[in-house]
Design an enzyme around this catalytic site. Structure first.
Site, PDB file in Angstrom:
ATOM      1  N   ARG A  58       0.886  -1.175   0.000  1.00  0.00           N
ATOM      2  CA  ARG A  58       0.000   0.000   0.000  1.00  0.00           C
ATOM      3  C   ARG A  58       0.918   1.218   0.000  1.00  0.00           C
ATOM      4  NH1 ARG A  58      -5.478   1.367   1.610  1.00  0.00           N
ATOM      5  NH2 ARG A  58      -5.527   3.444   2.557  1.00  0.00           N
ATOM      6  N   ASP A  77     -16.388   9.012  -2.221  1.00  0.00           N
ATOM      7  CA  ASP A  77     -15.179   8.894  -1.411  1.00  0.00           C
ATOM      8  C   ASP A  77     -14.940  10.261  -0.778  1.00  0.00           C
ATOM      9  OD1 ASP A  77     -12.874   7.917  -0.255  1.00  0.00           O
ATOM     10  OD2 ASP A  77     -11.768   7.642  -2.123  1.00  0.00           O
TER      11      ASP A  77
END
Length: 306
Positions: A104, A219
């Site tokens: 990530r 989002d």
């Protein structure tokens, strides 16, 4: 057989993606029934985090534990990646000791370069350009509640960010229509749109996107690393809040999703997470099950190669 990675949705075929969604639902049933299923005893996942995340760490770490394996958490403080060691060198060393790696990070080129020199499968758990693991969870959630997403209409409302990019790819892979409503200057990059004109429409307003939608997704307005832009973005995105009024423009059974964390009163209204058609908590839990199905797929593919 070439080593399989999962850096974007297009690393798998639509048939393989659907197999993973089906398998995720099976694994979810096993876990809910307290069935022990440990096919990967002794297998170890490396979890490299240059961007922190609650859901990503808990889901991957819990998933490997439930499979009988284990996971090692590595932040940028814990690896030489954060001290300037070439990614290629780190990939060679780390992958020689592990069975699968999850990364990530920021630049998508980092996961691409790591995968190129890795001896084991690499999973993109988020980059600035893509968030394919979240899409697996989202599609699983839609399938569980409404059946196939093929031929449906999805509205993306908000920033043309990594989530939006992965929804664009998902529209192509799963055959749904995607309508994107973003403020001027915050649309997805042209390179993510040019390839997918057959399934993606840029529309002028959140209302245009919501009309007749089967799924509405949003989002946060300012993603990690954009905090200094918060005030500017609040003004730019003021007309792009997902709320009850917007949901009323969609089909009556339109679902609402958000990858979390959510900022109530900003990209969503205060009570949107409790809307009768919100499936956000199922979506969050499905990160666990979808990623377990993905890990199982990649590890088994690698065993075939061996």
């Amino acid at each position: 057989m070439t080593l399989r990675h999962f850096l974007t949705l297009r690393d798998l075929s639509t048939a393989e993606l659907n197999r993973i969604i089906d398998r995720a639902q099976e694994l979810k049933r096993k876990q809910h029934n307290n069935e022990t299923f440990q096919p990967f005893v002794g297998k170890v996942m490396g979890m490299i985090f240059e961007k922190s995340s609650t859901r990503t760490r808990v889901s991957f770490e819990a998933g490997m534990s439930q499979f009988g394996g284990s996971a090692i958490f590595l932040s940028s403080r814990d690896t030489q990646l954060g001290r300037g060691e070439p990614i290629e060198d780190s990939a060679r060393v780390i992958s020689s000791m592990l069975d699968i790696v999850m990364i990530r990070t920021f630049g998508h080129d980092i996961v691409e370069r790591f995968a190129e020199y890795s001896k084991v499968p690499v999973i993109n758990a988020l980059t600035d350009d893509h968030h394919p693991c979240q899409l697996l969870a989202d599609i699983q959630t839609f399938v569980e509640h409404r059946g196939s997403i093929e031929g449906k209409t999805v509205a993306w409302i908000g920033d043309g960010n990594n989530m939006c990019n992965s929804y664009i790819e998902a529209a192509h892979m799963w055959g749904f229509k995607l309508k994107i409503a973003s403020p001027k200057g915050y649309e997805p990059k042209p390179e993510f749109l040019s390839e997918f004109g057959h399934c993606v429409d840029l529309v002028d307003s959140a209302e245009d996107a919501a009309v007749n939608a089967d799924l509405i997704v949003t989002d946060v307005w300012a993603s990690m690393g954009q905090e200094e832009e918060q005030k500017i973005r609040e003004k730019a995105f003021a007309d792009y809040q997902v709320n009850e009024k917007l949901m009323d423009l969609a089909h009556p059974d339109c679902l609402f999703m958000h990858c979390l964390p959510a900022h109530r009163g900003e990209e969503i209204s205060e009570n949107m997470l409790d809307h009768k058609n919100a499936v956000v908590w199922d979506e969050a839990e499905n990160r666990l099950h979808a990623q377990k199905a993905l890990v199982e797929f990649l590890l088994n593919e690698n065993l075939k190669k061996a």
